[in-house]
Design an enzyme around this catalytic site. Structure first.
Site, short mmCIF file in Angstrom:
data_model
loop_
_atom_site.label_atom_id
_atom_site.label_comp_id
_atom_site.label_asym_id
_atom_site.label_seq_id
_atom_site.Cartn_x
_atom_site.Cartn_y
_atom_site.Cartn_z
N CYS A 145 0.68 -1.12 -0.08
CA CYS A 145 -0.03 -0.10 0.18
C CYS A 145 1.03 1.38 0.11
CB CYS A 145 -1.04 0.09 1.17
SG CYS A 145 -1.66 1.38 1.35
N ASN B 179 -13.47 9.11 -1.62
CA ASN B 179 -14.06 8.37 -2.82
C ASN B 179 -13.96 6.78 -2.23
OD1 ASN B 179 -14.35 10.84 -4.25
ND2 ASN B 179 -12.05 10.65 -4.66
N THR C 210 -8.78 5.52 -6.43
CA THR C 210 -7.60 4.92 -6.90
C THR C 210 -6.52 4.27 -6.12
OG1 THR C 210 -6.48 7.16 -7.14
CG2 THR C 210 -8.11 6.68 -9.08
N HIS D 161 -6.19 2.68 0.38
CA HIS D 161 -6.10 3.01 1.68
C HIS D 161 -7.03 4.17 2.28
CE1 HIS D 161 -3.09 3.46 5.51
NE2 HIS D 161 -4.01 4.20 5.60
N HIS E 95 -8.99 7.35 2.77
CA HIS E 95 -8.27 8.87 2.92
C HIS E 95 -9.16 9.70 2.78
CE1 HIS E 95 -7.67 7.52 -1.18
NE2 HIS E 95 -7.96 8.58 -1.64
N HIS F 225 -10.04 13.38 1.40
CA HIS F 225 -9.33 14.79 0.69
C HIS F 225 -10.02 15.97 1.45
CE1 HIS F 225 -8.61 12.53 -3.16
NE2 HIS F 225 -9.19 11.91 -2.56
P1 5GP Z 1 -8.71 8.85 -4.67
O1 5GP Z 1 -8.59 8.83 -6.21
O2 5GP Z 1 -8.14 7.37 -4.28
O3 5GP Z 1 -9.95 9.31 -4.08
O4 5GP Z 1 -7.49 9.95 -4.33
C1 5GP Z 1 -6.09 9.21 -4.31
C2 5GP Z 1 -5.16 10.52 -4.35
O5 5GP Z 1 -3.98 10.25 -4.15
C3 5GP Z 1 -5.09 11.51 -5.57
O6 5GP Z 1 -5.67 12.66 -5.21
C4 5GP Z 1 -3.74 11.49 -6.04
O7 5GP Z 1 -3.30 12.67 -6.42
C5 5GP Z 1 -3.03 11.10 -4.62
N1 5GP Z 1 -1.72 10.32 -4.85
C6 5GP Z 1 -1.58 9.10 -5.51
N2 5GP Z 1 -0.31 8.81 -5.17
C7 5GP Z 1 0.24 9.59 -4.44
C8 5GP Z 1 1.80 9.98 -3.77
O8 5GP Z 1 2.57 9.03 -3.88
N3 5GP Z 1 1.97 11.03 -3.17
C9 5GP Z 1 0.96 11.93 -2.57
N4 5GP Z 1 1.26 12.89 -1.90
N5 5GP Z 1 -0.40 11.90 -3.27
C10 5GP Z 1 -0.60 10.80 -4.02
ZN ZN Z 2 -2.25 0.93 3.62
#
Ligand code: 5GP
Ligand code: ZN
Length: 116
Positions: free
Chosen positions: A6, A89, A97, A100, A102, A104
């Site tokens: 992860c 999300n 994407t 884990h 999270h 925003h």
């Molecule tokens: P999701 O699309 O899962 O809601 O959000 C994943 C977020 O993680 C995205 O906004 C993406 O820009 C961010 N992200 C993905 N990989 C990394 C990383 O290695 N470092 C940081 N700081 N953000 C990441």
């Molecule tokens: Zn994790």
């Protein structure tokens, strides 16, 4: 329990670099790599879960841990004055994407979306 494959577990452990904005014994927050607003931070619990529903089933107190961190950061950075948005999300339709859980935090400018 952390997950070997992860990327957010690796960020929490310092194995992948990140720009930290908050940390305590339970929660870690860092700048999103591809910001969608002037300020865009990600809040994660240090304990790995896959998504918000998995988190609630594992330990619902983690939501309070995360929102307490969000409260502290938004007050410290004065985002509470003009407002902000918190989004999580979940799954494919939700656009998740990274698997884990999270949250925003978006702010620092007027935000588009949700009919605006
Ligand atoms: P999701 O699309 O899962 O809601 O959000 C994943 C977020 O993680 C995205 O906004 C993406 O820009 C961010 N992200 C993905 N990989 C990394 C990383 O290695 N470092 C940081 N700081 N953000 C990441
Ligand atoms: Zn994790």
């Amino acid at each position: 329990m952390n997950h070997p494959d992860c990327i957010f577990c690796k960020i929490v452990e310092g194995k992948i670099p990140s720009t930290k904005v908050f940390e305590n014994d339970k929660v870690y927050a860092f700048k999103d790599l591809h910001p969608q607003a002037f300020k865009h931070y990600l809040f994660v619990h240090k304990s790995h879960t896959r998504d918000v529903n998995d988190l609630i089933l594992t330990d619902g107190n983690q939501v309070a841990d995360i929102f307490s961190a969000i409260q502290q950061v938004t007050v410290n950075e004065k985002l509470d004055q003009m407002g902000f948005r918190v989004v999580t999300n979940m799954g494919s339709h939700g656009g998740q994407t990274v698997f884990h859980t999270h949250f925003h935090l978006l702010g620092g400018e007027p935000l588009k979306g949700f009919g605006r």
